[in-house]
Design a protein around this motif. Structure first.
Motif, PDB file in Angstrom:
ATOM      1  N   ALA A  15       6.434  -9.895  -7.366  1.00 31.57           N
ATOM      2  CA  ALA A  15       6.184  -9.924  -8.805  1.00 31.57           C
ATOM      3  C   ALA A  15       7.196  -9.001  -9.474  1.00 31.57           C
ATOM      4  O   ALA A  15       7.565  -7.971  -8.888  1.00 31.57           O
ATOM      5  N   PRO A  16       7.640  -9.338 -10.674  1.00 27.57           N
ATOM      6  CA  PRO A  16       8.644  -8.503 -11.354  1.00 27.57           C
ATOM      7  C   PRO A  16       8.221  -7.042 -11.526  1.00 27.57           C
ATOM      8  O   PRO A  16       9.043  -6.141 -11.460  1.00 27.57           O
ATOM      9  N   TRP A  17       6.934  -6.793 -11.706  1.00 31.22           N
ATOM     10  CA  TRP A  17       6.462  -5.411 -11.865  1.00 31.22           C
ATOM     11  C   TRP A  17       6.323  -4.687 -10.525  1.00 31.22           C
ATOM     12  O   TRP A  17       6.446  -3.468 -10.458  1.00 31.22           O
ATOM     13  N   LEU A  18       6.091  -5.443  -9.424  1.00 25.53           N
ATOM     14  CA  LEU A  18       5.852  -4.836  -8.120  1.00 25.53           C
ATOM     15  C   LEU A  18       7.145  -4.552  -7.349  1.00 25.53           C
ATOM     16  O   LEU A  18       7.237  -3.532  -6.650  1.00 25.53           O
ATOM     17  N   ASP A  19       8.135  -5.422  -7.492  1.00 30.86           N
ATOM     18  CA  ASP A  19       9.376  -5.276  -6.730  1.00 30.86           C
ATOM     19  C   ASP A  19      10.030  -3.900  -6.889  1.00 30.86           C
ATOM     20  O   ASP A  19      10.391  -3.275  -5.885  1.00 30.86           O
ATOM     21  N   PRO A  20      10.182  -3.375  -8.116  1.00 29.15           N
ATOM     22  CA  PRO A  20      10.826  -2.052  -8.234  1.00 29.15           C
ATOM     23  C   PRO A  20      10.000  -0.916  -7.618  1.00 29.15           C
ATOM     24  O   PRO A  20      10.548   0.045  -7.091  1.00 29.15           O
TER      25      PRO A  20
END
Length: 182
Positions: A15-20
């Protein structure tokens, strides 16, 4: 189930929020620095000094076995090299895949804390942190599940050995302490 199928299934969690968050956490241990820092902090606190020493010894033992012995011997390609079309959220690590060095360092730390009979909150916290580190290696597509499992086993063995080494050395320095052990 084949290991690439497991890794591919994990890729569905991205997910875009989880990857970083995952990338930052896994990168915090690229050379074991997260676990080394914890060992140093434990050494600074007089009450946990022996645990901290065991942690650092465990990390060294784990690194020797994993990076010095097993990785060069086995030379397993990483999943990101086998399936290069999977988008990477971290830089492709150098070296071979088996076993996971990140997982080894994490579970060496956990093993040292566990086998040193540390306070329960410390054991639980480090255990959760180690499990999360192991999972990040799968999520980032840089290790196979068996790489992580092997790192877990090597790490726990290193932690056990380190705890016993520190216990033995402490007993030699304090003969009274070794007499009072059950």
């Amino acid at each position: 189930m084949n290991e690439l199928a497991i890794l591919d299934a994990i890729q569905l969690m991205h997910a875009p929020w989880l990857d970083p968050i995952v990338a930052a956490y896994t990168s915090a241990s690229n050379v074991g620095q997260l676990w080394i820092l914890l060992g140093i902090i434990l050494i600074v606190i007089p009450k946990t000094r022996k645990i901290g020493i065991a942690v650092l010894i465990a990390i060294i033992i784990g690194a020797i076995v994993t990076s010095g012995l097993l990785k060069p011997l086995i030379m397993r390609p990483r999943p990101c090299d086998v399936n290069p079309w999977v988008p990477m959220i971290v830089e492709r690590p150098h070296g071979s895949s088996f076993p996971s060095g990140h997982t080894t360092a994490a579970f060496a730390t956990f093993g040292a804390v566990l086998f040193s009979k540390s306070p329960k909150p410390l054991v639980i916290g480090v255990g959760i942190a180690a499990a999360l580190m192991a999972f990040t290696r799968l999520y980032c597509y840089v290790h196979y599940p068996t790489d992580v499992l092997a790192g877990l086993i090597v790490g726990l063995a290193a932690g056990f050995a380190a705890a016993k080494i520190v216990e033995h050395l402490h007993g030699k320095r304090n003969p009274e302490a070794s007499k009072n052990r059950p």
